[in-house]
Scaffold this motif. Structure first.
Motif, PDB file in Angstrom:
ATOM      1  N   HIS A 110     138.635   6.761  75.009  1.00  8.96           N
ATOM      2  CA  HIS A 110     138.039   7.984  74.510  1.00  8.96           C
ATOM      3  C   HIS A 110     136.586   8.307  74.643  1.00  8.96           C
ATOM      4  O   HIS A 110     136.150   9.329  74.018  1.00  8.96           O
ATOM      5  N   THR A 111     135.930   7.322  75.092  1.00  9.60           N
ATOM      6  CA  THR A 111     134.535   7.682  75.037  1.00  9.60           C
ATOM      7  C   THR A 111     134.192   8.104  76.500  1.00  9.60           C
ATOM      8  O   THR A 111     133.533   9.290  76.643  1.00  9.60           O
ATOM      9  N   THR A 112     134.510   7.462  77.533  1.00  5.53           N
ATOM     10  CA  THR A 112     134.393   8.011  78.862  1.00  5.53           C
ATOM     11  C   THR A 112     135.266   8.881  79.322  1.00  5.53           C
ATOM     12  O   THR A 112     135.033   9.569  80.363  1.00  5.53           O
ATOM     13  N   GLY A 113     136.505   8.799  79.162  1.00  5.12           N
ATOM     14  CA  GLY A 113     137.537   9.470  79.859  1.00  5.12           C
ATOM     15  C   GLY A 113     137.860   8.703  81.168  1.00  5.12           C
ATOM     16  O   GLY A 113     137.122   7.592  81.200  1.00  5.12           O
ATOM     17  N   ARG A 114     138.762   9.095  81.972  1.00  5.12           N
ATOM     18  CA  ARG A 114     139.062   8.318  83.079  1.00  5.12           C
ATOM     19  C   ARG A 114     139.829   9.366  83.969  1.00  5.12           C
ATOM     20  O   ARG A 114     139.971  10.455  83.592  1.00  5.12           O
ATOM     21  N   GLU A 115     140.108   8.981  85.290  1.00  3.28           N
ATOM     22  CA  GLU A 115     140.674   9.812  86.309  1.00  3.28           C
ATOM     23  C   GLU A 115     142.371   9.898  85.732  1.00  3.28           C
ATOM     24  O   GLU A 115     142.638   8.908  85.301  1.00  3.28           O
ATOM     25  N   ASN A 116     142.867  10.980  86.009  1.00  2.13           N
ATOM     26  CA  ASN A 116     144.394  11.084  85.569  1.00  2.13           C
ATOM     27  C   ASN A 116     144.785  10.851  84.225  1.00  2.13           C
ATOM     28  O   ASN A 116     145.643   9.873  84.029  1.00  2.13           O
ATOM     29  N   MET A 117     143.878  11.393  83.279  1.00  2.64           N
ATOM     30  CA  MET A 117     144.167  10.886  81.751  1.00  2.64           C
ATOM     31  C   MET A 117     145.473  11.523  81.409  1.00  2.64           C
ATOM     32  O   MET A 117     146.197  12.537  81.879  1.00  2.64           O
ATOM     33  N   SER A 118     146.159  10.634  80.624  1.00  2.00           N
ATOM     34  CA  SER A 118     147.543  10.866  79.899  1.00  2.00           C
ATOM     35  C   SER A 118     147.099  12.250  78.765  1.00  2.00           C
ATOM     36  O   SER A 118     146.173  12.489  78.466  1.00  2.00           O
ATOM     37  N   LEU A 119     148.369  12.947  78.635  1.00  5.47           N
ATOM     38  CA  LEU A 119     148.080  13.850  77.282  1.00  5.47           C
ATOM     39  C   LEU A 119     147.407  13.489  76.240  1.00  5.47           C
ATOM     40  O   LEU A 119     146.419  14.081  75.475  1.00  5.47           O
ATOM     41  N   LEU A 120     148.061  12.323  75.870  1.00  2.00           N
ATOM     42  CA  LEU A 120     147.713  11.577  74.568  1.00  2.00           C
ATOM     43  C   LEU A 120     145.953  11.292  74.850  1.00  2.00           C
ATOM     44  O   LEU A 120     145.314  11.296  73.695  1.00  2.00           O
ATOM     45  N   GLU A 121     145.664  10.778  76.090  1.00  2.00           N
ATOM     46  CA  GLU A 121     144.185  10.431  76.025  1.00  2.00           C
ATOM     47  C   GLU A 121     143.307  11.667  75.976  1.00  2.00           C
ATOM     48  O   GLU A 121     142.281  11.582  75.398  1.00  2.00           O
ATOM     49  N   LYS A 122     143.827  12.744  76.499  1.00  9.84           N
ATOM     50  CA  LYS A 122     143.176  13.884  76.528  1.00  9.84           C
ATOM     51  C   LYS A 122     142.959  14.514  75.052  1.00  9.84           C
ATOM     52  O   LYS A 122     141.728  14.725  74.536  1.00  9.84           O
ATOM     53  N   ILE A 123     143.988  14.551  74.252  1.00 15.93           N
ATOM     54  CA  ILE A 123     144.196  14.832  72.908  1.00 15.93           C
ATOM     55  C   ILE A 123     143.057  14.226  72.206  1.00 15.93           C
ATOM     56  O   ILE A 123     142.089  14.744  71.219  1.00 15.93           O
ATOM     57  N   VAL A 124     143.071  12.647  72.264  1.00 17.63           N
ATOM     58  CA  VAL A 124     142.268  11.871  71.519  1.00 17.63           C
ATOM     59  C   VAL A 124     140.583  12.085  71.858  1.00 17.63           C
ATOM     60  O   VAL A 124     139.755  12.151  70.866  1.00 17.63           O
ATOM     61  N   TYR A 125     140.525  12.225  72.782  1.00 14.88           N
ATOM     62  CA  TYR A 125     139.041  12.479  73.645  1.00 14.88           C
ATOM     63  C   TYR A 125     138.338  13.702  73.118  1.00 14.88           C
ATOM     64  O   TYR A 125     137.382  13.681  72.513  1.00 14.88           O
ATOM     65  N   ILE A 126     139.284  14.951  73.062  1.00 13.23           N
ATOM     66  CA  ILE A 126     138.933  16.058  72.600  1.00 13.23           C
ATOM     67  C   ILE A 126     138.794  16.178  70.907  1.00 13.23           C
ATOM     68  O   ILE A 126     137.800  16.599  70.401  1.00 13.23           O
TER      69      ILE A 126
END
Ligand code: DGI
Ligand code: FE
Ligand code: FE
Length: 190
Positions: A110-126
């Motif tokens: 959730h802090t750095t992000g990463r290559e090819n993030m899942s939808l859930l990863e994008k949602i929490v990051y944002i």
């Protein structure tokens, strides 16, 4: 997936301010999950627990990580801001009993992000960046973009964070660069 005792433990572990931020990230994650047809339950638990590694009053996070058997990469080890996400994923698994890999990864990245993030990863990051308690230049644009185009919102957020890191002479984690490159390549090929 969320048990009643999660709230009490989280509040005690990370302090009231962080706890209230986490509740807002949970709500914002749920809104985004509805908007993008993602699992509401996973968004809620990942949003709630995303900062569970920000242990209040803990001065030796490296020691805590080693107690959990976590091997940190070199860039994370020297950036105190980055440790809490990796540690958080371990705490979510071992102390909150979260088994869902997708949820654990959303916390971990959730802090750095990463290559090819899942939808859930994008949602929490944002959600972490646009929750109602945030006020920084450009946040309203991010809030609008988050409902229109998640990937463009993510690129815009990464741009913002990277500019901030450069201006402050901070080390940039390679995963943030990879996250941005991946999204730029993907969106120009559409
Ligand atoms: O934990 P929060 O404060 O809610 O938010 P967060 O987990 O997104 O952490 C934000 C901080 O992390 C912010 O000060 C910028 C920093 N950060 C994000 N990506 C990188 C980074 N710091 C370094 N050094 N390198 C990165 O790639
Ligand atoms: Fe965080
Ligand atoms: Fe946060």
């Amino acid at each position: 997936m969320i048990k009643d005792w999660f709230y009490k433990k989280l509040k005690e572990d990370i302090g009231i301010k962080r706890y209230e931020h986490s509740l807002r990230v949970m709500e914002t994650s749920i809104e985004l999950a509805k908007r993008y047809n993602s699992s509401i339950e996973k968004a809620a638990v990942a949003g709630l627990l995303h900062d569970c590694g920000k242990l209040k009053g803990e001065t030796n996070l490296l020691k805590v990580c080693s107690d959990f058997g976590i091997i940190l990469d070199g860039m994370t080890k020297i950036n105190s801001e980055l440790i809490h996400s990796v540690l958080g994923a371990a705490i979510a698994e071992k102390e909150y009993g979260i088994k869902d890999e997708e949820v654990l990864k959303a916390i971990k990245y959730h802090t750095t992000g990463r290559e090819n993030m899942s939808l859930l990863e994008k949602i929490v990051y944002i959600a972490d960046l646009i929750e109602p308690g945030r006020s920084f230049e450009g946040v309203d644009k991010l809030r609008k973009l988050a409902l229109e185009d998640l990937d463009r919102c993510l690129i815009y957020s990464l741009d913002n964070t990277l500019k901030f890191l450069i201006e402050n002479k901070k080390i940039i984690h390679i995963d943030s660069i990879k996250a941005r490159n991946y999204l730029l390549i993907q969106t120009t090929m559409e």
